[in-house]
Motif scaffolding. Structure first.
Motif, PDB file in Angstrom:
ATOM      1  N   VAL A  94      28.349  46.652  62.487  1.00 48.75           N
ATOM      2  CA  VAL A  94      29.087  46.967  61.267  1.00 48.75           C
ATOM      3  C   VAL A  94      28.176  47.655  60.257  1.00 48.75           C
ATOM      4  O   VAL A  94      27.074  47.174  59.977  1.00 48.75           O
ATOM      5  N   ILE A  95      28.650  48.782  59.762  1.00 49.26           N
ATOM      6  CA  ILE A  95      27.914  49.508  58.720  1.00 49.26           C
ATOM      7  C   ILE A  95      28.802  49.486  57.480  1.00 49.26           C
ATOM      8  O   ILE A  95      29.911  50.027  57.491  1.00 49.26           O
ATOM      9  N   ASN A  96      28.332  48.832  56.423  1.00 48.37           N
ATOM     10  CA  ASN A  96      29.157  48.703  55.231  1.00 48.37           C
ATOM     11  C   ASN A  96      28.235  48.533  54.031  1.00 48.37           C
ATOM     12  O   ASN A  96      27.223  47.842  54.108  1.00 48.37           O
ATOM     13  N   GLN A 119      45.970  45.072  64.879  1.00 49.41           N
ATOM     14  CA  GLN A 119      47.193  44.366  65.228  1.00 49.41           C
ATOM     15  C   GLN A 119      48.372  45.304  65.443  1.00 49.41           C
ATOM     16  O   GLN A 119      49.128  45.165  66.389  1.00 49.41           O
ATOM     17  N   THR A 120      48.539  46.270  64.549  1.00 50.58           N
ATOM     18  CA  THR A 120      49.661  47.201  64.704  1.00 50.58           C
ATOM     19  C   THR A 120      49.280  48.432  65.513  1.00 50.58           C
ATOM     20  O   THR A 120      50.134  49.231  65.864  1.00 50.58           O
ATOM     21  N   GLY A 121      48.004  48.620  65.740  1.00 50.09           N
ATOM     22  CA  GLY A 121      47.572  49.747  66.568  1.00 50.09           C
ATOM     23  C   GLY A 121      47.301  49.237  67.963  1.00 50.09           C
ATOM     24  O   GLY A 121      48.031  48.403  68.469  1.00 50.09           O
ATOM     25  N   ASP A 181      24.844  52.661  52.674  1.00 50.44           N
ATOM     26  CA  ASP A 181      25.823  53.727  52.497  1.00 50.44           C
ATOM     27  C   ASP A 181      25.999  54.456  53.822  1.00 50.44           C
ATOM     28  O   ASP A 181      25.048  55.027  54.357  1.00 50.44           O
ATOM     29  N   LEU A 182      27.216  54.440  54.328  1.00 49.31           N
ATOM     30  CA  LEU A 182      27.440  55.037  55.650  1.00 49.31           C
ATOM     31  C   LEU A 182      27.076  56.513  55.696  1.00 49.31           C
ATOM     32  O   LEU A 182      26.694  57.026  56.744  1.00 49.31           O
ATOM     33  N   PHE A 183      27.205  57.199  54.547  1.00 43.75           N
ATOM     34  CA  PHE A 183      26.895  58.639  54.555  1.00 43.75           C
ATOM     35  C   PHE A 183      25.408  58.878  54.805  1.00 43.75           C
ATOM     36  O   PHE A 183      25.009  59.956  55.211  1.00 43.75           O
ATOM     37  N   SER A 239      40.768  52.696  61.221  1.00 42.20           N
ATOM     38  CA  SER A 239      41.559  51.593  60.695  1.00 42.20           C
ATOM     39  C   SER A 239      42.950  52.103  60.352  1.00 42.20           C
ATOM     40  O   SER A 239      43.209  53.307  60.319  1.00 42.20           O
ATOM     41  N   ARG A 240      43.840  51.167  60.061  1.00 40.20           N
ATOM     42  CA  ARG A 240      45.231  51.554  59.834  1.00 40.20           C
ATOM     43  C   ARG A 240      45.456  52.463  58.626  1.00 40.20           C
ATOM     44  O   ARG A 240      46.159  53.465  58.742  1.00 40.20           O
ATOM     45  N   PRO A 241      44.871  52.157  57.447  1.00 40.78           N
ATOM     46  CA  PRO A 241      45.150  53.050  56.315  1.00 40.78           C
ATOM     47  C   PRO A 241      44.716  54.489  56.578  1.00 40.78           C
ATOM     48  O   PRO A 241      45.321  55.434  56.062  1.00 40.78           O
ATOM     49  N   ALA A 259      32.222  51.769  60.781  1.00 38.98           N
ATOM     50  CA  ALA A 259      31.611  52.249  59.543  1.00 38.98           C
ATOM     51  C   ALA A 259      32.668  52.316  58.446  1.00 38.98           C
ATOM     52  O   ALA A 259      33.738  52.895  58.641  1.00 38.98           O
ATOM     53  N   GLY A 260      32.395  51.699  57.308  1.00 38.79           N
ATOM     54  CA  GLY A 260      33.327  51.786  56.185  1.00 38.79           C
ATOM     55  C   GLY A 260      34.670  51.128  56.464  1.00 38.79           C
ATOM     56  O   GLY A 260      35.702  51.582  56.009  1.00 38.79           O
ATOM     57  N   ILE A 261      34.626  50.043  57.244  1.00 37.80           N
ATOM     58  CA  ILE A 261      35.838  49.249  57.520  1.00 37.80           C
ATOM     59  C   ILE A 261      35.552  47.835  57.012  1.00 37.80           C
ATOM     60  O   ILE A 261      34.507  47.262  57.335  1.00 37.80           O
TER      61      ILE A 261
HETATM   62  C1  FAD Z   1      51.044  43.172  59.066  1.00 37.57           C
HETATM   63  C2  FAD Z   1      49.818  43.994  58.888  1.00 37.57           C
HETATM   64  C3  FAD Z   1      49.307  44.677  59.989  1.00 37.57           C
HETATM   65  C4  FAD Z   1      48.135  45.426  59.863  1.00 37.57           C
HETATM   66  N1  FAD Z   1      47.629  46.047  60.968  1.00 37.57           N
HETATM   67  C5  FAD Z   1      46.431  46.675  60.870  1.00 37.57           C
HETATM   68  C6  FAD Z   1      45.835  47.292  62.017  1.00 37.57           C
HETATM   69  O1  FAD Z   1      46.400  47.309  63.110  1.00 37.57           O
HETATM   70  N2  FAD Z   1      44.632  47.881  61.878  1.00 37.57           N
HETATM   71  C7  FAD Z   1      43.959  47.921  60.683  1.00 37.57           C
HETATM   72  O2  FAD Z   1      42.849  48.472  60.643  1.00 37.57           O
HETATM   73  N3  FAD Z   1      44.519  47.383  59.591  1.00 37.57           N
HETATM   74  C8  FAD Z   1      45.737  46.767  59.653  1.00 37.57           C
HETATM   75  N4  FAD Z   1      46.290  46.232  58.530  1.00 37.57           N
HETATM   76  C9  FAD Z   1      45.650  46.513  57.239  1.00 37.57           C
HETATM   77  C10 FAD Z   1      44.460  45.605  56.974  1.00 37.57           C
HETATM   78  O3  FAD Z   1      44.924  44.416  56.373  1.00 37.57           O
HETATM   79  C11 FAD Z   1      43.474  46.302  56.016  1.00 37.57           C
HETATM   80  O4  FAD Z   1      44.168  46.661  54.852  1.00 37.57           O
HETATM   81  C12 FAD Z   1      42.829  47.549  56.615  1.00 37.57           C
HETATM   82  O5  FAD Z   1      42.275  47.246  57.890  1.00 37.57           O
HETATM   83  C13 FAD Z   1      41.761  48.039  55.691  1.00 37.57           C
HETATM   84  O6  FAD Z   1      41.241  49.256  56.172  1.00 37.57           O
HETATM   85  P1  FAD Z   1      39.755  49.696  55.830  1.00 37.57           P
HETATM   86  O7  FAD Z   1      38.831  48.627  56.242  1.00 37.57           O
HETATM   87  O8  FAD Z   1      39.569  51.041  56.426  1.00 37.57           O
HETATM   88  O9  FAD Z   1      39.807  49.888  54.252  1.00 37.57           O
HETATM   89  P2  FAD Z   1      39.270  48.954  53.083  1.00 37.57           P
HETATM   90  O10 FAD Z   1      39.721  47.566  53.223  1.00 37.57           O
HETATM   91  O11 FAD Z   1      39.566  49.689  51.850  1.00 37.57           O
HETATM   92  O12 FAD Z   1      37.714  48.911  53.325  1.00 37.57           O
HETATM   93  C14 FAD Z   1      36.866  49.992  53.177  1.00 37.57           C
HETATM   94  C15 FAD Z   1      35.468  49.460  53.390  1.00 37.57           C
HETATM   95  O13 FAD Z   1      34.558  50.540  53.328  1.00 37.57           O
HETATM   96  C16 FAD Z   1      33.395  50.122  52.641  1.00 37.57           C
HETATM   97  N5  FAD Z   1      32.776  51.333  52.076  1.00 37.57           N
HETATM   98  C17 FAD Z   1      33.248  52.142  51.098  1.00 37.57           C
HETATM   99  N6  FAD Z   1      32.414  53.168  50.891  1.00 37.57           N
HETATM  100  C18 FAD Z   1      31.372  52.997  51.739  1.00 37.57           C
HETATM  101  C19 FAD Z   1      30.182  53.717  51.989  1.00 37.57           C
HETATM  102  N7  FAD Z   1      29.902  54.853  51.342  1.00 37.57           N
HETATM  103  N8  FAD Z   1      29.332  53.257  52.917  1.00 37.57           N
HETATM  104  C20 FAD Z   1      29.602  52.098  53.588  1.00 37.57           C
HETATM  105  N9  FAD Z   1      30.714  51.388  53.404  1.00 37.57           N
HETATM  106  C21 FAD Z   1      31.599  51.821  52.492  1.00 37.57           C
HETATM  107  C22 FAD Z   1      33.877  49.151  51.600  1.00 37.57           C
HETATM  108  O14 FAD Z   1      32.833  48.265  51.233  1.00 37.57           O
HETATM  109  C23 FAD Z   1      35.026  48.447  52.345  1.00 37.57           C
HETATM  110  O15 FAD Z   1      34.544  47.284  53.024  1.00 37.57           O
HETATM  111  C24 FAD Z   1      47.469  45.510  58.617  1.00 37.57           C
HETATM  112  C25 FAD Z   1      48.007  44.834  57.513  1.00 37.57           C
HETATM  113  C26 FAD Z   1      49.162  44.085  57.632  1.00 37.57           C
HETATM  114  C27 FAD Z   1      49.681  43.365  56.438  1.00 37.57           C
END
Ligand code: FAD
Lengths: 318, 246
Positions: free
Chosen positions: A281-283, A248-250, A301-303, A231-233, A261-263
């Protein structure tokens, strides 16, 4: 009338998307009762293999040279071949280089074009191709009304199937127009299938907690023969390289199987992956929005879940 | 240096998507529109960085109706010198490009920027089309750019990595993430934007080469099947037998 397919050959090898567009072009030609010609530029291993996927003729330009991609000079070469063979339809992959070519080819051919098509044309009442738009939330059906047509095709739109035999390519030299562009360096991760071509993708997000934990994702990917994404972060924090970032940005991908997993499944993430055929989806959060876009879900838990899945895959493959 | 940045207006990604009853037009009711992020965050800001260092002007161009002035004013507030709008409702990529090329033709811009794609139609077409219409080099998906006099060193994203190219003289570039950092317009910028020149031009028209037959909504997922986290053999079985993807 004929269909010309431009086939990419980075580092002298035909890519999977190259065979896909060869199949696509051959099917378009068949539906119109015309011929399909494959076109390669620069040194290529086994160029004639393109014929196995349907084109009845393969033209290989500058087969004895390594040629660096340049959209300006390639556009001239491709359209010259198209004009010579009265090809009014040009098909190519919606890849990094394909995207740089499609618009140029359309202008030079005075053509109607669709970039990123994900269906074969429906020729029953026009020439209609589908394309996913608005972050995958809609599909537009475009009718290409111009006589000349240029279509760049999304990866994994068709499964390339060998249906015919290899042909011996017609080789020829054509001077590439001198341009003001030159490639000076290329940095590519070796030995992995690039994301847009991968059939299986294992992707992970911020739920991974840190880059040091990626071993379990790499193990799962290795067990499946998959390419890894994130994912992006994750890319923004440099946990993973930028070219793994989907959304979207990638990059936008459409593998047969996408395991996340964990997205969380934010809309901007989904924009790049929701055309995947099957999504797992694993979450640990049962409310994670990604479950709404998934075919299979594991709340846990993904781990714990990911290593168990890897073990189950290994058992299955054995 | 004289730089041109092509900007477009797109619905915010989080917008609800629906269509008019004719199924050929996007229903804009209640939709909030933004400047396409690749144009705003990367193309425009990189162009500003270059002129801040080397001197020169950044002109922004949009092909669209008067309601697009809102994004044009935003680009001026972020720092563009002046703006051009070619007055045309709903142009397709070809028409947009033809109008941009017609404007740029005799202006000797050093670099013409676009975003790598719009976030609604993801076409990646305008940059390539403008480049071909003006017979200029085109470097797509640029994530880094260094300008040294007449020579530019550009890093572009390709499958699985990057490619670095060098271009002499004028060219067209499409911007991807990494090229620059988003800038938020400040109060002074917003005030100044009100008085910066915005020239409205009459369009040139092009024949339609492609028409929208209709929009359809993608087949929805039939609902997620939840698997017991302790039974990954079951997931593997389903992926193999039911989904047939492994
Ligand atoms: C204009 C714009 C463009 C963007 N473009 C992109 C893009 O191209 N790609 C992108 O990915 N994002 C993009 N984003 C960001 C997007 O909005 C989200 O913030 C981002 O995708 C969140 O990343 P994440 O799911 O990894 O993190 P989080 O949203 O923090 O999610 C983490 C997830 O992991 C789960 N988790 C935590 N620990 C565990 C565990 N031990 N086991 C299982 N599950 C667990 C949580 O329940 C949560 O659902 C963009 C945002 C904007 C505003």
């Amino acid at each position: 009338m004929a269909v010309l397919v431009y086939i990419e050959n980075p580092k002298g090898k035909i890519k999977k998307t190259g065979y896909e567009v060869a199949c696509y072009g051959a099917q378009v030609a068949k539906s119109l009762g015309t011929d399909c010609i494959g076109l390669l530029i620069g040194k290529t291993e086994n160029a004639g293999a393109v014929g196995e996927y349907g084109p009845s003729k393969v033209i290989h330009i500058n087969a004895d040279q390594e040629v660096e991609f340049d959209s300006q000079s390639f556009t001239k070469v491709i359209t010259d071949v198209a004009n010579e063979h009265k090809a009014n339809i040009i098909i190519l992959a919606h890849s990094a280089n394909g995207k740089a070519l499609t618009g140029r080819l359309a202008v030079r051919m005075n053509a109607g074009n669709v970039s990123g098509a994900n269906s074969l044309p429906d020729t029953s009442g026009g020439f209609v191709v589908n394309k996913s738009v608005y972050s995958g939330k809609a599909i537009v059906r475009y009718n290409i009304t111009a006589e000349n047509k240029v279509i760049s095709v999304m990866g994994n739109t068709l499964k390339p199937q060998a249906i015919s035999t290899a042909v011996s390519p017609e080789t020829r030299t054509a001077p590439l127009a001198a341009t003001n562009t030159k490639v000076i360096e290329r940095k590519i991760s070796e030995g992995v299938v690039p994301l847009p071509e991968a059939e299986i993708v294992v992707s992970a997000g911020r739920g991974m907690k840190g880059p040091e934990n990626w071993g379990i994702i790499e193990d799962l990917a290795a067990a499946l023969g998959a390419t890894t994404a994130c994912s992006r972060p994750v890319a923004d924090s440099d946990w993973r390289p930028h070219h793994e970032h989907v959304g979207q940005t990638g990059i936008a991908i459409r593998p047969n199987l996408y395991i996340a997993a964990g997205i969380s499944g934010a809309i901007q993430h989904l924009a790049g992956v929701n055309n995947s055929k099957v999504i797992v989806v694993i979450n640990k959060d049962p409310e994670a929005p990604f479950f709404k876009a998934a075919d299979y879900g594991v709340v846990g838990d993904l781990f714990e879940v990911v290593p168990k899945l890897t073990a189950a895959i290994k058992k299955f493959k054995h | 240096m004289n730089l041109l940045v092509c900007i477009s207006k797109t619905p915010d990604t989080t917008s609800r998507i629906s269509f008019r009853p004719n199924e050929k037009e996007y229903n804009t009711d209640g939709v909030s529109f933004i400047m396409n992020p690749y144009d705003e965050w990367y193309a425009l800001v990189k162009a500003l960085e270059i002129t801040e260092k080397n001197g020169g002007n950044v002109t922004v161009i949009n092909v669209g109706p008067a309601s697009n002035d809102i994004i044009i004013r935003k680009a001026l507030a972020i720092g563009a010198t002046d703006a051009v709008r070619v007055n045309l409702e709903n142009p397709d990529a070809y028409t947009t490009s033809a109008n941009i090329a017609a404007h740029a033709k005799n202006k000797s811009y050093d670099i013409i920027f676009t975003g790598k794609e719009t976030i609604d139609f993801n076409g990646s077409e305008v940059g390539a089309m403008v480049a071909e219409m003006l017979d200029l080099p085109f470097i797509s998906y640029a994530s880094a750019l260094e300008v040294n006099g007449n020579t530019s060193k550009i890093t572009r994203d390709i499958e699985g990595g990057v490619e670095v190219c060098q271009v002499e003289g004028p060219y067209v570039l499409s911007a991807s993430k990494g090229l620059a950092e988003q800038r938020i317009p400040n109060m002074k910028g917003i005030m100044m934007a009100k008085t910066k020149p915005l020239t409205v031009l009459d369009p040139i028209s092009e024949n339609a080469r492609v028409t929208i037959e209709k929009f359809i909504l993608p087949p929805g997922k039939s609902g997620v099947k939840l698997i017991n986290p302790d039974d990954m053999d079951e997931l593997v079985r389903l992926l193999h037998e039911e989904a047939k993807v492994i």
